[in-house]
Scaffold this active site. Structure first.
Site, PDB file in Angstrom:
ATOM      1  N   THR A  24       5.825  30.907  23.183  1.00  0.00           N
ATOM      2  CA  THR A  24       7.234  30.612  22.956  1.00  0.00           C
ATOM      3  C   THR A  24       7.767  31.498  21.840  1.00  0.00           C
ATOM      4  O   THR A  24       7.169  31.587  20.774  1.00  0.00           O
ATOM      5  CB  THR A  24       7.416  29.130  22.598  1.00  0.00           C
ATOM      6  OG1 THR A  24       7.026  28.340  23.712  1.00  0.00           O
ATOM      7  CG2 THR A  24       8.860  28.822  22.245  1.00  0.00           C
ATOM      8  N   GLN A  97       5.526  31.397  33.506  1.00  0.00           N
ATOM      9  CA  GLN A  97       4.946  30.087  33.218  1.00  0.00           C
ATOM     10  C   GLN A  97       6.044  29.029  33.323  1.00  0.00           C
ATOM     11  O   GLN A  97       7.046  29.082  32.606  1.00  0.00           O
ATOM     12  CB  GLN A  97       4.323  30.033  31.826  1.00  0.00           C
ATOM     13  CG  GLN A  97       3.521  28.752  31.622  1.00  0.00           C
ATOM     14  CD  GLN A  97       3.040  28.544  30.217  1.00  0.00           C
ATOM     15  OE1 GLN A  97       3.849  28.409  29.300  1.00  0.00           O
ATOM     16  NE2 GLN A  97       1.734  28.497  30.020  1.00  0.00           N
ATOM     17  N   HIS A 173       2.419  25.131  33.555  1.00  0.00           N
ATOM     18  CA  HIS A 173       2.008  24.771  32.201  1.00  0.00           C
ATOM     19  C   HIS A 173       1.638  23.288  32.203  1.00  0.00           C
ATOM     20  O   HIS A 173       2.489  22.412  32.079  1.00  0.00           O
ATOM     21  CB  HIS A 173       3.148  25.042  31.228  1.00  0.00           C
ATOM     22  CG  HIS A 173       2.730  25.035  29.782  1.00  0.00           C
ATOM     23  ND1 HIS A 173       1.485  24.597  29.357  1.00  0.00           N
ATOM     24  CD2 HIS A 173       3.389  25.406  28.651  1.00  0.00           C
ATOM     25  CE1 HIS A 173       1.402  24.705  28.041  1.00  0.00           C
ATOM     26  NE2 HIS A 173       2.545  25.196  27.590  1.00  0.00           N
ATOM     27  N   TYR A 178       2.521  18.891  27.235  1.00  0.00           N
ATOM     28  CA  TYR A 178       3.797  18.845  27.949  1.00  0.00           C
ATOM     29  C   TYR A 178       3.674  17.939  29.177  1.00  0.00           C
ATOM     30  O   TYR A 178       2.640  17.320  29.402  1.00  0.00           O
ATOM     31  CB  TYR A 178       4.267  20.268  28.263  1.00  0.00           C
ATOM     32  CG  TYR A 178       4.540  21.036  26.987  1.00  0.00           C
ATOM     33  CD1 TYR A 178       5.583  20.660  26.143  1.00  0.00           C
ATOM     34  CD2 TYR A 178       3.711  22.080  26.579  1.00  0.00           C
ATOM     35  CE1 TYR A 178       5.808  21.310  24.937  1.00  0.00           C
ATOM     36  CE2 TYR A 178       3.932  22.743  25.371  1.00  0.00           C
ATOM     37  CZ  TYR A 178       4.982  22.353  24.562  1.00  0.00           C
ATOM     38  OH  TYR A 178       5.200  22.993  23.367  1.00  0.00           O
TER      39      TYR A 178
END
Length: 359
Positions: A24, A97, A173, A178
């Site tokens: 990120t 992703q 992902h 997550y």
């Protein structure tokens, strides 16, 4: 050196066994659209055998952090087209992703809407980075069955959007706490319906998504990232092997490109039942190509390839600071030092201004 040897991934031949790990960077605009700086960022790193993008939101609901890119409308798709074209023009291979953050978000960046999750359990002992600074996590809204089914469809549509944008494939992902990882976790998933309560039920969401992704874009274009022994974001399992081995065995039946396995990035002293080497424990079960991730350097990456389980090593911060990392490995050159202060958000500083080696 195995790291610099060609590797077959699906129907493609990669120029080396080095992947740039997803990272990120928070350089998109508030509408989730990437800029020409992002085009340059990935193009600079096209010497990687495989580029894995930063996590990309699959829908408006999926958003968790400000200034992260998305892939659910035409403006976002068109912006990514510039990235993929430039990477391909420079001989690279790039996968997107796909990301749904679940409870790892905050309402201040979601138009006042609470994050969603398998169960109404908030993350404790951590704070979330928001556009208004660090904030305590909220209690998320528990997803209904209908909402879960819609998210599965959202993943499929995002995969189609990724192919339209020119990506060579996609990665789910399902790691690092997550949404997919939340379904896999005993601590985050307290459901008593078909999506919780047993290993099989906790695996159901991830497997439904993977089937949807393959149906959407075909064989040899879909990968998955797993972190069986990473307990960040309050993700816990009493027996990771009991949870993840059946999952990987089920994934073996699908025509995937790879599975991407993260080693434990945090101390396991308080988790004696967690395998010390996730790549060996879980990668050895996979019939698909294995990408190994987390904490590798040149020497340890080469040693991991020599074991024969992993065929590709993913590098994160080393690739961030060294856009020509394969060449530096080849020449035993010094590395640029990572500037931690510029990792997230901002301008070209700490993003596209890391120098290449001079010819």
């Amino acid at each position: 050196m195995k790291l610099l040897e060609k590797v077959t991934l699906g129907k493609q031949t990669l120029k080396n066994a080095m992947a740039m790990a997803p990272m990120t960077r928070s350089r998109a605009n508030s509408a989730g659209v990437v800029s020409d700086l992002t085009v340059l960022y990935y193009t600079q790193r096209a010497s990687a055998g495989l580029l894995l993008t930063e996590a990309i939101n699959i829908s408006e609901q999926a958003l968790g952090s400000p200034l992260t890119p998305s892939l659910y409308n035409q403006e976002q798709i068109d912006a990514w087209k510039k990235v993929t074209k430039s990477v391909h023009d420079n001989g690279g291979v790039i996968y997107a992703q796909l990301w749904h953050t679940g409870r790892v978000g905050h309402s201040v960046d979601r138009d006042g809407k609470l994050p969603v999750a398998p169960s109404a359990i908030g993350i404790k002992g951590q704070q979330h980075f928001t556009s208004q600074g660090m904030k305590d996590y909220e209690t998320p809204q528990e997803l209904t069955i209908l909402e879960i089914k819609q998210i599965v469809k959202d993943y499929g549509q995002a995969a189609k959007n990724a192919i339209e944008a020119g990506f060579d494939g996609i990665e789910l992902h399902a790691a690092f706490g997550y949404l997919p990882n939340q379904f896999l976790s005993e601590s985050a998933n307290l459901r008593t319906d078909d999506y919780g309560g047993s290993v099989e039920n906790r695996n159901r969401f991830v497997l439904e998504v993977m089937h949807e992704l393959v149906a959407a874009i075909g064989s040899d274009k879909v990968g998955i990232k797993l972190s069986p022994t990473v307990y960040y974001n309050n993700i816990e399992n009493s027996d990771p092997e009991a949870q993840f081995k059946p999952l990987i065995e089920a994934l073996n039946a699908l025509p995937l490109s790879y599975i991407h396995v993260m080693n434990g990035m945090l101390p396991l002293d308080n988790h004696p039942n967690y395998p010390k080497n996730a790549v060996e424990t879980f990668g050895s079960i996979s019939k698909h190509l294995v990408i190994a991730n987390a904490g590798f350097n040149k020497e340890t990456g080469e040693a991991e390839l020599e074991k024969g389980i992993a065929k590709i090593i993913a590098y994160g911060s080393l690739f961030l600071a060294n856009p020509d990392l394969p060449r530096r490995f080849e020449l035993n050159a010094e590395f640029n030092q990572l500037d931690h202060a510029t990792m997230y958000g901002g301008s070209e500083h700490g993003y596209t201004d890391y120098p290449h080696l001079k010819d």
